[in-house]
Design an enzyme around this catalytic site. Structure first.
Site, mmCIF file in Angstrom:
data_model
loop_
_atom_site.group_PDB
_atom_site.id
_atom_site.type_symbol
_atom_site.label_atom_id
_atom_site.label_comp_id
_atom_site.label_asym_id
_atom_site.label_seq_id
_atom_site.Cartn_x
_atom_site.Cartn_y
_atom_site.Cartn_z
ATOM 1 N N ASP A 142 3.704 9.665 -0.889
ATOM 2 C CA ASP A 142 2.515 8.921 -0.461
ATOM 3 C C ASP A 142 2.217 7.855 -1.504
ATOM 4 O O ASP A 142 2.195 8.157 -2.704
ATOM 5 C CB ASP A 142 1.322 9.895 -0.345
ATOM 6 C CG ASP A 142 0.298 9.437 0.687
ATOM 7 O OD1 ASP A 142 0.190 8.217 0.903
ATOM 8 O OD2 ASP A 142 -0.390 10.305 1.256
ATOM 9 N N HIS A 189 0.819 -1.222 0.000
ATOM 10 C CA HIS A 189 0.000 0.000 0.000
ATOM 11 C C HIS A 189 0.848 1.266 0.000
ATOM 12 O O HIS A 189 0.324 2.356 -0.216
ATOM 13 C CB HIS A 189 -0.923 0.018 1.218
ATOM 14 C CG HIS A 189 -1.994 -1.038 1.170
ATOM 15 N ND1 HIS A 189 -3.328 -0.729 1.059
ATOM 16 C CD2 HIS A 189 -1.929 -2.389 1.184
ATOM 17 C CE1 HIS A 189 -4.034 -1.854 1.033
ATOM 18 N NE2 HIS A 189 -3.216 -2.876 1.110
HETATM 19 C C1 G6P Z 1 -0.906 3.362 6.074
HETATM 20 C C2 G6P Z 1 -0.469 1.929 5.860
HETATM 21 C C3 G6P Z 1 -1.403 0.953 6.564
HETATM 22 C C4 G6P Z 1 -1.556 1.357 8.017
HETATM 23 C C5 G6P Z 1 -2.067 2.787 8.122
HETATM 24 C C6 G6P Z 1 -2.244 3.286 9.559
HETATM 25 O O1 G6P Z 1 -2.052 3.634 5.358
HETATM 26 O O2 G6P Z 1 -0.386 1.624 4.470
HETATM 27 O O3 G6P Z 1 -0.905 -0.365 6.462
HETATM 28 O O4 G6P Z 1 -2.431 0.461 8.686
HETATM 29 O O5 G6P Z 1 -1.130 3.632 7.459
HETATM 30 O O6 G6P Z 1 -1.084 3.086 10.305
HETATM 31 P P1 G6P Z 1 -1.069 2.188 11.611
HETATM 32 O O7 G6P Z 1 0.365 2.175 12.035
HETATM 33 O O8 G6P Z 1 -1.951 2.889 12.603
HETATM 34 O O9 G6P Z 1 -1.588 0.805 11.255
#
Ligand code: G6P
Length: 493
Positions: A400, A189
């Site tokens: 991003d 992602h």
């Molecule tokens: C990004 C990443 C996700 C992640 C999200 C939130 O979008 O691609 O994999 O879950 O950030 O971050 P966190 O550390 O809270 O999971």
């Protein structure tokens, strides 16, 4: 099959907190579709009786995959987000979930350490310096193995296993080693960096090898896939042809494809919320509460150093000094709390709050500060009301993978008004041709672009917004998932 937690906890069989009781483990080994992600699509909450319960956390991914999960006896494996024993198998809104548990030490070393202080900054072009610690790497291997084991236990013969994101790059190989019968897809992602940056990673060979356990690797942009292919050649000496890498492993020679599949959102669902009368009313209330500004600029981000919030604030502060946006302008900046125990995030918060108070100190009048800074998370409806209330949306990341805020904004603007200022370093910039593209490092350019976006004619705004809305409508998250899974279905035989 029993799954041993690396910290010694058993994976619970039944979750007594689930309103619907036990489920997925009754079907252990019988799921034709297994999704493995760092997080579950639910949050743990306390219900009014003081009991712990699960609440769906609506995300595009779960919405897109729900029909498939139901049709293909799917299961979603992931972490609940808290330190503690594994929640085990349970069902929320008809979806089978398997929650894995991380110890407090693993949260520190795997999640806050290797995921968010090594890989995250490294993959975002070292905007913050990545830290390399062998102990964090060991935790990453152990947690990846733990999730891989859970996937192996849940997958029916010949199942499809779809692994998500940078937190789980070793899972494809770990699953393949035990289950040559399953088809494995991986989607990243976030960006995949250029080789000179990726090469800093002391475990670069292992990461490449882990990913190449998959049959198909999906990236956000073509440039990310190209960076990965180059890393295969340079770090692992593997030959590539077009989008294919030639790999030789236990089962013999095979080809792994690495291609772009730009992710999206559930555009129709968002537009439906935007059209609700309550939400439209709320948008009007927001403008009223801000004293009916002539220009309302909006930023909505996780409080993350990749998002370019400081650059945006610097440009805005200078525009106020120069009086170029007129007297009745306001910036609403939502910065939702994120990864708060990681040092770089604490430092960013201090920097953002310092600059916000400087701008307000210099320019506020009693009752009307020019920046409304909200370090909070909001329900979906409130976010949509904010999108509807804005004249110009500012999306200025330094890097991003995609940026879904940009796509959310255009999906909400069903009356085709509003303008989007968008960093060229986002995946969305490849698709949203009606945006005002900027290099956020170029503060003069950013200022000029904000002024242009704030002063375009309604006809030009409509033309640009219409093009962007069409793109997101036609390429929504269901389209993304279907395209990836079709391509995965065509790998091997
Ligand atoms: C990004 C990443 C996700 C992640 C999200 C939130 O979008 O691609 O994999 O879950 O950030 O971050 P966190 O550390 O809270 O999971």
């Amino acid at each position: 099959m029993a799954i041993a937690h690396p910290a010694g906890w058993p994976l619970a069989r039944v979750d007594p907190m689930s309103p619907m009781g036990k489920t997925a483990d009754e079907a252990e080994g019988q799921h034709d579709f297994v999704l493995v992600a760092s997080r579950l699509p639910v949050d743990r909450v306390e219900n009014p009786d003081g009991e712990l319960d699960w609440r769906p956390s609506p995300g595009g991914l779960v919405t897109a995959l729900e029909p498939l999960m139901r049709a293909a006896r799917g299961v979603w494996i992931g972490w609940s987000g808290d330190a503690g024993p594994a929640p085990g198998s349970f069902r929320v809104n008809g979806l089978d979930l398997v929650g894995v548990g991380l110890s407090a030490e693993q949260v520190l070393d795997y999640y806050e350490g290797f995921c968010n202080a090594t890989l995250w900054p490294l993959y975002h072009d070292v905007i913050a310096p990545p830290q390399f610690h062998r102990r964090w790497w060991d935790a990453y291997v152990a947690v990846n193995r733990y999730l891989a084991q859970a996937a192996v236990a849940q997958a029916a013969p010949g199942a499809t296993v779809w692994v998500h994101d940078y937190q789980l790059q070793l899972v494809p190989r770990m699953v393949r080693e035990q289950r040559s019968d399953v088809r494995i897809g991986f989607f990243n992602h976030i960006p995949f960096p250029g080789y000179e940056i990726f090469a800093q990673l002391p475990w670069r060979r292992q990461v490449i090898d882990g990913l190449l356990g998959a049959d198909l690797l999906g990236f956000q942009r073509r440039a990310d896939a190209a960076n990965f292919l180059r890393a295969c050649r340079r770090a692992a000496g593997l030959p590539t042809r077009g989008s294919a890498v030639r790999v030789i492993d236990a089962a013999g020679a095979r080809e792994v494809r690495a291609e772009a599949f730009p992710i999206s959102i559930d555009s129709a669902a968002l537009e439906e919320i935007a059209r609700r009368e309550t939400v439209r009313k709320r948008a009007a209330e927001i403008r009223l509460a801000l004293d009916q500004p002539e220009t309302l600029l909006l930023g909505i981000d996780r409080l993350d150093y990749t998002k370019g919030i400081l650059h945006r604030l610097k440009a805005y502060g200078e525009l106020l000094n120069e009086g170029r946006l007129g007297p009745r302008v306001v910036l609403v900046q939502v910065a939702s709390p994120s990864r708060e125990r990681v040092e770089a995030y604490q430092m960013l918060r201090d920097d953002v709050e310092l600059i916000v108070s400087r701008i307000n100190g210099d320019h506020a009048e009693v009752g009307s500060p020019p920046v409304h800074y909200l370090h909070q998370s909001y329900p979906r409806e409130e976010m949509v009301a904010l999108y509807l209330s804005a004249d110009v949306m500012l999306v200025t990341p330094l890097r991003d993978g995609m940026n879904l805020v940009a796509k959310e904004y255009v999906s909400c603007r069903y009356d085709e008004s509003g303008a989007l200022v968008l960093s060229e370093f986002t995946g969305s910039a490849d698709e949203l041709s009606g945006a005002f593209l900027v290099n956020p490092h170029d503060i003069e350019g950013l200022k000029d672009t904000i002024v242009r976006a704030a002063t375009i004619s309604p006809a030009e705004a409509r033309r640009r917004m219409r093009a962007m809305r069409r793109r997101v409508r036609e390429h929504d998250v269901a389209h993304w998932a279907a395209t990836f899974l079709d391509a995965l279905g065509q790998t091997r035989g």
